[in-house]
Scaffold this active site. Structure first.
Site, PDB file in Angstrom:
ATOM      1  N   CYS A 141       0.840  -1.209   0.000  1.00  0.00           N
ATOM      2  CA  CYS A 141       0.000   0.000   0.000  1.00  0.00           C
ATOM      3  C   CYS A 141       0.871   1.254   0.000  1.00  0.00           C
ATOM      4  O   CYS A 141       2.009   1.238   0.426  1.00  0.00           O
ATOM      5  CB  CYS A 141      -0.874   0.022   1.248  1.00  0.00           C
ATOM      6  N   ARG A 179       4.139   0.720  -6.331  1.00  0.00           N
ATOM      7  CA  ARG A 179       4.131  -0.223  -5.203  1.00  0.00           C
ATOM      8  C   ARG A 179       3.118  -1.344  -5.415  1.00  0.00           C
ATOM      9  O   ARG A 179       3.079  -2.303  -4.660  1.00  0.00           O
ATOM     10  CB  ARG A 179       3.813   0.520  -3.896  1.00  0.00           C
ATOM     11  N   TRP A 227      -3.128  -2.512  -1.548  1.00  0.00           N
ATOM     12  CA  TRP A 227      -2.754  -3.827  -2.095  1.00  0.00           C
ATOM     13  C   TRP A 227      -3.370  -4.827  -1.117  1.00  0.00           C
ATOM     14  O   TRP A 227      -2.941  -4.934   0.037  1.00  0.00           O
ATOM     15  CB  TRP A 227      -1.236  -3.963  -2.113  1.00  0.00           C
ATOM     16  N   ASN A 254      -0.872   0.976   5.984  1.00  0.00           N
ATOM     17  CA  ASN A 254      -0.083   0.004   5.223  1.00  0.00           C
ATOM     18  C   ASN A 254       0.470  -0.986   6.236  1.00  0.00           C
ATOM     19  O   ASN A 254       1.081  -0.594   7.224  1.00  0.00           O
ATOM     20  CB  ASN A 254       1.067   0.699   4.477  1.00  0.00           C
ATOM     21  N   GLY A 255       0.218  -2.268   6.012  1.00  0.00           N
ATOM     22  CA  GLY A 255       0.724  -3.276   6.941  1.00  0.00           C
ATOM     23  C   GLY A 255      -0.374  -4.278   7.268  1.00  0.00           C
ATOM     24  O   GLY A 255      -1.428  -4.294   6.646  1.00  0.00           O
ATOM     25  N   GLU A 290      16.507 -16.166 -12.864  1.00  0.00           N
ATOM     26  CA  GLU A 290      16.099 -14.762 -13.036  1.00  0.00           C
ATOM     27  C   GLU A 290      15.328 -14.585 -14.338  1.00  0.00           C
ATOM     28  O   GLU A 290      14.311 -13.897 -14.384  1.00  0.00           O
ATOM     29  CB  GLU A 290      17.330 -13.856 -12.998  1.00  0.00           C
ATOM     30  N   LYS A 330      11.547 -13.147 -14.371  1.00  0.00           N
ATOM     31  CA  LYS A 330      11.178 -11.961 -15.166  1.00  0.00           C
ATOM     32  C   LYS A 330      10.009 -12.276 -16.089  1.00  0.00           C
ATOM     33  O   LYS A 330       9.036 -11.547 -16.163  1.00  0.00           O
ATOM     34  CB  LYS A 330      12.384 -11.485 -15.982  1.00  0.00           C
ATOM     35  N   GLU A 363       6.639 -13.042 -14.166  1.00  0.00           N
ATOM     36  CA  GLU A 363       6.032 -11.978 -13.358  1.00  0.00           C
ATOM     37  C   GLU A 363       5.484 -10.840 -14.203  1.00  0.00           C
ATOM     38  O   GLU A 363       4.603 -10.116 -13.733  1.00  0.00           O
ATOM     39  CB  GLU A 363       6.998 -11.446 -12.299  1.00  0.00           C
ATOM     40  N   HIS A 420      17.346 -35.088 -14.988  1.00  0.00           N
ATOM     41  CA  HIS A 420      16.754 -35.596 -13.726  1.00  0.00           C
ATOM     42  C   HIS A 420      15.292 -35.226 -13.606  1.00  0.00           C
ATOM     43  O   HIS A 420      14.743 -35.155 -12.504  1.00  0.00           O
ATOM     44  CB  HIS A 420      17.561 -35.067 -12.542  1.00  0.00           C
ATOM     45  N   LYS A 441       5.829  -3.702  -5.528  1.00  0.00           N
ATOM     46  CA  LYS A 441       7.262  -3.425  -5.661  1.00  0.00           C
ATOM     47  C   LYS A 441       7.997  -3.775  -4.388  1.00  0.00           C
ATOM     48  O   LYS A 441       9.134  -4.212  -4.412  1.00  0.00           O
ATOM     49  CB  LYS A 441       7.491  -1.945  -6.003  1.00  0.00           C
TER      50      LYS A 441
HETATM   51  C1  AGP Z   1      11.692  -9.030  -8.807  1.00  0.00           C
HETATM   52  O1  AGP Z   1      11.500  -8.689 -10.176  1.00  0.00           O
HETATM   53  C2  AGP Z   1      10.424  -8.956  -8.019  1.00  0.00           C
HETATM   54  N1  AGP Z   1       9.798  -7.703  -8.118  1.00  0.00           N
HETATM   55  C3  AGP Z   1      10.583  -9.446  -6.597  1.00  0.00           C
HETATM   56  O2  AGP Z   1      10.980 -10.788  -6.671  1.00  0.00           O
HETATM   57  C4  AGP Z   1      11.602  -8.689  -5.708  1.00  0.00           C
HETATM   58  O3  AGP Z   1      12.917  -8.937  -6.145  1.00  0.00           O
HETATM   59  C5  AGP Z   1      11.462  -9.222  -4.269  1.00  0.00           C
HETATM   60  O4  AGP Z   1      10.155  -8.935  -3.829  1.00  0.00           O
HETATM   61  C6  AGP Z   1      12.488  -8.636  -3.303  1.00  0.00           C
HETATM   62  O5  AGP Z   1      12.298  -7.252  -3.191  1.00  0.00           O
HETATM   63  P1  AGP Z   1      13.477  -6.396  -2.478  1.00  0.00           P
HETATM   64  O6  AGP Z   1      14.686  -6.528  -3.352  1.00  0.00           O
HETATM   65  O7  AGP Z   1      12.948  -4.998  -2.417  1.00  0.00           O
HETATM   66  O8  AGP Z   1      13.718  -6.985  -1.122  1.00  0.00           O
END
Ligand code: AGP
Length: 606
Positions: free
Chosen positions: A2, A27, A74, A98-99, A478, A482, A485, A501, A601
């Site tokens: 949030c 965010r 969120w 937020n939380g 990675e 990418k 997501e 395997h 984010k």
């Molecule tokens: C990565 O593309 C994602 N947005 C997510 O995995 C992110 O790396 C993860 O939430 C960790 O966030 P941070 O680096 O702010 O701790």
């Protein structure tokens, strides 16, 4: 997570709240709302979906206020709809949060038993009723607020309005970030410096447990014990240039292209460019260190895995890397002679923060590799290793990832030298290799047109497999992360040696297989994996370099040729192709690239 904004202002507040909320869109959110004082009462405007839906509500029903609060939600407790959108009201109190309040169920039961009626399914609404109930006992606003905070278990950043108190916004933070913005005759409260950036660059970062009373002419900060405290005012460059997309369609595209500069600025902070030696800030004695424990989530975790390969290989220093959400609950066997390194772009990720605190409680020295240098993690560790890539807005991390890897490479060189594993000449050679990396990254980004051509095909896939060996096995993770997501295509990253395997059962002529194989010690084995896959009809996208292409087996559907690079920096150079592939596939699919569904984010809740 949030986003929060509060303004005790002297001009119309609705548009200012919206402007700030737009800066917080990165965010991640699924509803939004604002509230303000109108003729002594507090009025709310809320909408499900994007901020433009809220703007439409305000168009139809303007909010004629100069002091107000705003929120992008969120969803954690309660579906993403108008009923559960913030701000929430309880009696005279209206607030945004937020939380997650962990004891909200018992508090809600107590309030219902006392006759309170709830409008939403959220934990947040409980806080409003609690404050209102404390006010009803005759407590002054600040005392009622403090009494409520003392009853909450869990994480919160709050901005609170109380009817009848038009020169007041109350704020508090525990586990979720909150800052005060200093204005002239007006004051601001926000989730981060970006939120208050349109109004001021003078920012005060509240500490864990702090709460604050804002008025037009100033603010008073109190610590968790209720004592009045002063916190430093920082001038923060939240220039709009950093926030604009420039001539890019998405922040992610801009941030991919920003990588050469972001890595260059980061590397320059970890090496002595004149003498080509490592110059890592902070007092870590790598010679005496017995072990490094890295804790992180998502892409930051993958940057840690790359670091493990390089630090162990160069410095012969044991490194364990673990997903923070697993690490913190499995009672790991830790030893005080170790260093814990948290890897985090935001510096606020709840699981990583908790894992970091767990290690600190075990007596370990602590460090963080972080982008947000005023974040909670940055303020709790012994050593801060900042990355200098600028604010990363796209939810999918790109420039922060390569900047984090740049730091890990510098640490590997510094540790190797400190432990006598390399001499001066080798240190200088490696540092020069690192200093050249940004140029090679720029060259790799130049592959964008070739990758755009591949994207249309990959966009049709149901599943995609990414394979690599050595540090490229981390990059395979990675690449898969990418793609999934931002394009929502299922993808898996695997160590290529694992193919036989199990994963080879996935191979058919419908499944693109991205094989990451720069011309390094693992190349021949990766090339044979490619042959195994092609023998079963696999559609191979072979990502190699100008050396590897001379030795690549025939038959790949596509060959992407990155610039050749020293193995020390090949993960930096090979990141661009996989980032660009994910980006262009997402564009082809018309996905919401910068704010992918369900994602945030910064994941500041468990
Ligand atoms: C990565 O593309 C994602 N947005 C997510 O995995 C992110 O790396 C993860 O939430 C960790 O966030 P941070 O680096 O702010 O701790």
């Amino acid at each position: 997570m949030c986003g929060i904004i509060g303004i005790v202002g002297n001009q119309p507040v609705a548009e200012r709240l919206i402007e700030s909320l737009k800066r917080l869109e990165y965010r991640g959110y699924d509803s939004a709302g604002v509230a303000g004082f109108v003729g002594g009462r507090v009025e709310r405007r809320r909408a499900q979906g994007k901020i433009k839906a809220l703007e439409a509500v305000l168009e139809a029903e303007p909010l004629a206020a100069t002091t107000g609060i705003g929120h992008t939600r969120w969803a954690t407790h309660g579906a993403p709809n108008v009923k559960n959108a913030h701000p929430h009201t309880g009696g005279r109190v209206t607030l945004v949060h937020n939380g997650i309040i962990e004891n909200f169920a018992e508090l809600k039961a107590e309030l219902i038993a006392a006759g309170r009626v709830f409008q939403s399914d959220t934990d947040t609404e409980v806080i409003a009723h609690l404050i209102d109930a404390e006010l009803a006992t005759g407590l002054a606003p600040l005392d009622a607020f403090k009494a409520t905070l003392d009853r909450l278990t869990g994480a919160y950043a709050l901005a609170v309005l109380i009817e009848g108190e038009e020169d007041l916004i109350l704020g508090a933070r525990r586990g979720s970030p909150l800052v005060v913005g200093e204005g002239q005759g007006e004051m601001f409260l926000g989730s981060d410096a970006l939120a208050v950036g349109p109004f001021t660059n003078r920012v005060v970062y509240l500490d864990e447990g702090d709460y604050v009373a804002l008025g037009h002419d100033g603010y008073r900060i109190f610590d968790t014990s209720g004592a009045r405290v002063e916190r430093a005012v920082r001038v923060v460059p939240t220039s709009s240039v950093m926030l604009e997309k420039g001539n890019y369609r998405h922040f992610m595209e801009k941030e991919i292209h920003d990588q050469p500069e972001g890595c260059q600025r980061t590397i320059a902070a970890y090496v002595d460019t004149l003498n080509a030696t490592a110059a890592v800030p902070g007092d870590v004695d790598f010679a005496a260190l017995e072990r490094i424990q890295i804790v992180a989530c998502g892409t930051s975790y993958i940057a840690g895995v790359v670091g493990k390969y390089l630090i162990e290989q160069l410095a012969d220093l044991p490194v364990d890397v673990e997903i923070a959400s697993e690490f913190r609950y499995r009672t790991p066997a830790l030893r005080p002679g170790s260093l814990v390194i948290a890897m985090s772009q935001s510096g606020e990720t709840a699981d990583t923060l908790a894992a970091l605190r767990y290690c600190k409680a075990k007596g370990m020295k602590s460090a963080v590799v972080v982008n947000a240098q005023e974040s909670t993690m940055a303020r709790e560790v012994d050593v801060v290793w900042p990355i200098h890539c600028g604010a990363e807005i796209g939810v999918a991390s790109t420039k922060a990832f390569t900047a984090q890897v740049s730091v890990m490479i510098a640490l590997a060189i510094a540790a190797a030298k400190a432990r006598g594993r390399i001499d001066d000449a080798e240190e200088q050679r490696l540092v020069k290799v690192l200093l050249e990396a940004p140029r090679l990254i720029a060259e790799a980004i130049g592959l964008e047109d070739a990758i755009k051509d591949i994207a249309a095909d990959v966009a049709k896939a149901r599943d995609v497999l990414y394979l690599g060996r050595g540090p490229m096995s981390a990059l395979a993770l990675e690449g898969a992360l990418k793609l999934k997501e931002i394009s929502y295509i299922h993808a898996e990253g695997y160590a290529a040696g694992e193919l036989k395997h199990g994963p080879i059962a996935l191979v058919d002529d419908q499944t693109p297989i991205v094989i990451l194989a720069p011309y390094d010690a693992w190349f021949e084995k990766s090339a044979s994996n490619m042959s195994e896959v092609m023998a079963r009809g696999g559609q191979v996208i072979f990502v190699t370099d100008t050396e590897g292409v001379k030795h690549a087996p025939e038959g790949a559907k596509v060959v992407v040729t990155a610039p050749a690079s020293d193995p020390l920096v090949s993960t930096l150079v090979m990141s661009a192709p996989i980032q660009l592939l994910a980006y262009h596939v997402a564009v082809v699919k018309g996905a919401d690239v910068d704010q992918p569904r369900n994602l945030a984010k910064s994941v500041t809740v468990e």
